[in-house]
Scaffold this motif. Structure first.
Motif, mmCIF file in Angstrom:
data_model
loop_
_atom_site.group_PDB
_atom_site.id
_atom_site.type_symbol
_atom_site.label_atom_id
_atom_site.label_comp_id
_atom_site.label_asym_id
_atom_site.label_seq_id
_atom_site.Cartn_x
_atom_site.Cartn_y
_atom_site.Cartn_z
ATOM 1 N N GLU A 91 45.838 36.316 43.468
ATOM 2 C CA GLU A 91 45.685 35.527 44.690
ATOM 3 C C GLU A 91 46.988 34.777 44.991
ATOM 4 O O GLU A 91 47.784 34.526 44.084
ATOM 5 C CB GLU A 91 44.523 34.520 44.542
ATOM 6 C CG GLU A 91 43.185 35.242 44.462
ATOM 7 C CD GLU A 91 41.990 34.321 44.336
ATOM 8 O OE1 GLU A 91 42.130 33.117 44.642
ATOM 9 O OE2 GLU A 91 40.928 34.808 43.929
ATOM 10 N N THR A 92 47.166 34.446 46.253
ATOM 11 C CA THR A 92 48.358 33.736 46.698
ATOM 12 C C THR A 92 47.986 32.282 46.919
ATOM 13 O O THR A 92 46.976 31.997 47.559
ATOM 14 C CB THR A 92 48.853 34.338 48.024
ATOM 15 O OG1 THR A 92 48.978 35.748 47.857
ATOM 16 C CG2 THR A 92 50.183 33.741 48.445
ATOM 17 N N GLY A 130 42.019 36.608 41.832
ATOM 18 C CA GLY A 130 42.722 37.884 41.958
ATOM 19 C C GLY A 130 41.871 38.935 42.650
ATOM 20 O O GLY A 130 40.770 38.650 43.149
ATOM 21 N N PHE A 131 42.381 40.144 42.662
ATOM 22 C CA PHE A 131 41.695 41.258 43.299
ATOM 23 C C PHE A 131 40.245 41.372 42.812
ATOM 24 O O PHE A 131 39.331 41.608 43.587
ATOM 25 C CB PHE A 131 42.457 42.548 42.984
ATOM 26 C CG PHE A 131 41.965 43.754 43.713
ATOM 27 C CD1 PHE A 131 42.504 44.116 44.936
ATOM 28 C CD2 PHE A 131 40.967 44.544 43.167
ATOM 29 C CE1 PHE A 131 42.047 45.247 45.610
ATOM 30 C CE2 PHE A 131 40.493 45.672 43.844
ATOM 31 C CZ PHE A 131 41.040 46.015 45.064
ATOM 32 N N PRO A 186 42.695 34.252 52.364
ATOM 33 C CA PRO A 186 42.702 34.689 53.755
ATOM 34 C C PRO A 186 42.032 36.065 53.873
ATOM 35 O O PRO A 186 42.246 36.935 53.026
ATOM 36 C CB PRO A 186 44.200 34.790 54.092
ATOM 37 C CG PRO A 186 44.883 33.878 53.106
ATOM 38 C CD PRO A 186 44.058 33.982 51.861
ATOM 39 N N ALA A 187 41.220 36.230 54.900
ATOM 40 C CA ALA A 187 40.511 37.503 55.076
ATOM 41 C C ALA A 187 40.349 37.757 56.558
ATOM 42 O O ALA A 187 40.165 36.824 57.345
ATOM 43 C CB ALA A 187 39.144 37.449 54.383
ATOM 44 N N ARG A 188 40.446 39.052 56.936
ATOM 45 C CA ARG A 188 40.338 39.388 58.356
ATOM 46 C C ARG A 188 39.547 40.671 58.528
ATOM 47 O O ARG A 188 39.455 41.507 57.626
ATOM 48 C CB ARG A 188 41.730 39.511 58.971
ATOM 49 C CG ARG A 188 42.559 40.618 58.400
ATOM 50 C CD ARG A 188 43.997 40.546 58.935
ATOM 51 N NE ARG A 188 44.756 41.707 58.523
ATOM 52 C CZ ARG A 188 46.059 41.855 58.770
ATOM 53 N NH1 ARG A 188 46.726 40.928 59.442
ATOM 54 N NH2 ARG A 188 46.689 42.941 58.363
ATOM 55 N N TYR A 189 38.967 40.779 59.693
ATOM 56 C CA TYR A 189 38.103 41.916 60.030
ATOM 57 C C TYR A 189 38.952 43.082 60.504
ATOM 58 O O TYR A 189 39.957 42.884 61.202
ATOM 59 C CB TYR A 189 37.164 41.468 61.144
ATOM 60 C CG TYR A 189 36.052 42.430 61.461
ATOM 61 C CD1 TYR A 189 34.856 42.400 60.756
ATOM 62 C CD2 TYR A 189 36.184 43.358 62.488
ATOM 63 C CE1 TYR A 189 33.813 43.264 61.064
ATOM 64 C CE2 TYR A 189 35.139 44.237 62.789
ATOM 65 C CZ TYR A 189 33.962 44.178 62.072
ATOM 66 O OH TYR A 189 32.934 45.033 62.381
ATOM 67 N N LEU A 210 46.250 39.111 49.296
ATOM 68 C CA LEU A 210 46.410 38.891 47.854
ATOM 69 C C LEU A 210 47.812 39.307 47.462
ATOM 70 O O LEU A 210 48.275 40.395 47.852
ATOM 71 C CB LEU A 210 45.409 39.774 47.082
ATOM 72 C CG LEU A 210 43.923 39.493 47.297
ATOM 73 C CD1 LEU A 210 43.077 40.663 46.813
ATOM 74 C CD2 LEU A 210 43.534 38.220 46.541
ATOM 75 N N GLY A 211 48.470 38.490 46.704
ATOM 76 C CA GLY A 211 49.785 38.873 46.165
ATOM 77 C C GLY A 211 50.777 39.285 47.235
ATOM 78 O O GLY A 211 51.610 40.163 47.016
#
Lengths: 280, 280, 280, 280
Positions: A91-92, A130-131, A186-189, A210-211
């Protein structure tokens, strides 16, 4: 590399002059090249092509008088995704995120991450960042929802889905996005075409940051992440409807396909859904 | 032209290392120039300055170890708003909107324009399109809500406000934005400083896209639209929090001001809230 | 007096042992007499008959093994409603309400009168109290909603309906009940049979407590209030479902009727919906 | 047997004529006897005493002119709860429930069991039916919520609480009731006095119908179930507010107590919260 033929045919009964905004064209990104692309509008009308925002989204706008409208999109898309080992994808921290990524931490119409942050933290806060933590979110969503066409509407949100425990691809991704944002990821569609999706349709999935990269996830498990062709990205499905209408027209048929031409040759024989696929 | 001294002093008790994102700096736009600007952080830490998105929003990021933190922002802002006659400002049809404006038709976290479109259409669909229709939306919001500090929280949405009929500036603007979008008028949230706001605080207002420009509106009637200094714009308040924290810190005091230095000399003697003010 | 033949035929495919609770039998009240009543269950199973609560509600409980189940209810109902002049029917102050009426001031599952009290007061608080104010609520509901089968579900509440502005009979009554309670007027949901309802079905309407009596209202205007036969009353539709199932069975057909045998001879030639009809 | 002195002193500033409905008096049930009961109203006004509904709820109604009002309730309550072995207390099938119990399977204002039934079934559907399953619901609620005064309001529902994961006694019970109803277990809200509650206040807990009796549960673990004195029962908190006002008055102080006079002598030395306590 993977070569995929994608396309869609949409027909409408247009009853009054109608402005259409289409988001059906494949994006061009550093990992996705588009060739042999055609967009046919019958009857013929002028088409405005727009690039929208920073992320490669494309939009077509047409103005149509009453008629039977048929829109046919075809393209061949070459995918060259980055493939990383999940255990190396971290993760960042907020202190290192690029500013344009920060937007995707904000709550949005269908992803009330402000409401569900505590829930996210309770369920996933103790996991190794993380992932694998995003994968744990996807697994949770997959295991706790029933994929039930017709169980949700265009106004259903992640909070609704978390309570009612049913939904379709859009809802699965909204819930996963919301939980990621609640965890500070952060996440996006992503709206797109998906190889081997059954029944065939436009698909909704998501990316988590991520990363330093955006990685693809599909919590429905209905498609392989290395067979996903991006149309557009947004905060949630509100940003990437395949068609937005202003006027009076009715969709009378929709046909969507995505067929693999060249096999991706998964480089190390590992099932691809166990790998970290990055496209941006 | 109007010259305004704006500023804010924020103090925090920082208990663990915390990443702060601040949105307190005035934007530079074609109608707003910033001079004599200072940002002091005590104790001193490195500051990253970002421009975010297309609209001139600015962001400061700092990483702070446990301490008593004080952030002091000061600037002198020259406003040179465009002033149009309201009766000449028309709505823009979807077929002519620039693509980046279309985003502001989408529903967002606190502005569920998909839910309230029918309501908007019933109440305002029959009115003459144009500036006056947005003004009618503002009047409706002003007349039907009670300004009640403490009556809403950070998760309150336009639909909530429409039902409960109370709120603060943020809620007033969310509801007006939502109704505009429901009518097909792009609308966006603006965070800023406001001359003569009482009690002094950051203010929330909004802009609607009409006739090719963004026009300012304040449905609370707490400030004059020609005394509004923009910090940032977004889909709704989720995008322009004055501070976003990641860590453990508590806001212990907040002081905000906006004082006019040079009188705007309203050009035709008309009360400025009866004019159409455009800033972008 | 009005004589009405009512009835319903329900068929189910019962797949596993299922407990059914039916609320399809007409109530006996001081204004409603039931004769020639039959309830046939095929195949034959024992039927438990219950009176529930204070208000004359009746319930049948049966336990059914896998089969094709058919339930046939028939009755002849004599209505002898009280008819009052609307202008003489006043609201009852809280200080004079009988204790069992007070319950119907409380919010309930589908009638969030706590949420909508301010709205009710703003819209209707200035009107003359009495029958005419409840009538004004009904008119508002009728004028602001679109009767749209399929637009709502079993979980739709009055607040939802107020926002989305569509619904069916159940939603119309929920909203009217909620607004009445918000005004301090006790109101309750009534499930029943309705003469001349098209398409024929069970109907949902409501009663408001005014001047010491419960008066009937139908904000859908789909039926005449003097042709409404009561099955049961409750706080909202949650209390008077025509069938509640525990097991595994599917409703395969539903036929409902209500036919007038003797004309009510509206006593003074006034259209009956302009009169105040009391049944309890 | 347990002897408990309970009481409350409520003071109001009454600004205009106000009708008060109080629910502060202890119920008399087969397991709860009330003696030495006094209700003092200063200044003196006539008091109407009502029994409401089937369950022993009591209501006092007074009409008060502008004044400083003080209401003092005191009583000594003898509790003789039934004590059963939890492992012998089974769930009751719908086919055997008394009709008046069926009401407590319906969703209510703050307990949307229709919305949360699937959630309840997924979390608890696989557990052994019986007292222990309700105890598992209580444990889940206790473990997943944070007891946070001020985190909820009078309009917060079980669905809200399930998402936000914070609440007070009323919210804990609403969520547990909702999950029980979702599992097909009748459950109802109980308002009352609680021995040793800290800080002292009126308390909200609940009863579930199991094996033909109503058993007490307190998912907050703030009080022992054999020290709970019932004021009233209802579908949820909407039914048993300690005071409902119609007029203009402000609560200026509230003092509540419940002190054990005679120790309950837990019959077998087992901690009482591990026993099944029935009061009705």
């Amino acid at each position: 590399m993977s070569l995929i033929n994608v396309g869609s045919i949409l027909t409408y009964e247009v009853r009054q002059q109608t402005v259409f905004l289409f988001q059906i064209s494949s994006s061009t990104t550093s990992h996705q090249q588009v060739s042999l692309e055609t967009l046919e509008i019958a009857p013929h009308v002028p088409v405005e092509n727009f690039a929208v925002g920073f992320d490669g989204n494309r939009l077509q706008r047409i103005i149509v008088e009453p008629c039977q409208l048929q829109v046919t999109y075809k393209a061949t898309v070459a995918l060259t995704p980055g493939v990383d080992q999940p255990e190396h994808v971290e993760e960042t921290t907020t202190s290192l995120m690029p500013p344009d990524v920060l937007t995707y931490l904000n709550p949005s119409r269908y992803c009330e991450s402000d409401l569900l942050a505590r829930f996210a933290f309770e369920e996933f806060g103790g996991l190794q960042p993380g992932f694998s933590r995003v994968q744990a979110v996807c697994n949770w969503v997959y295991e706790h929802l029933d994929y039930t066409p017709g169980s949700t509407t265009g106004t259903t949100t992640a909070a609704d889905v978390l309570l009612q425990r049913t939904g379709v691809c859009r809802d699965y991704s909204h819930l996963a996005i919301t939980l990621c944002r609640g965890l500070g990821i952060p996440a996006r569609y992503v709206a797109g075409y998906a190889v081997n999706l059954f029944p065939p349709d436009f698909h909704g999935f998501f990316e988590a940051f991520l990363g330093g990269h955006w990685y693809l996830f599909d919590p429905t498990r209905l498609a392989f992440v290395d067979g996903l062709v991006r149309i557009g990205v947004g905060r949630d499905a509100a940003d990437v409807s395949f068609a937005t209408l202003n006027g009076n027209a009715v969709l009378t048929s929709k046909s969507v396909w995505a067929n693999q031409v060249v096999d991706p040759n998964s480089p190390d024989g590992m099932p691809v859904n166990l790998q970290a696929i990055t496209t941006a």
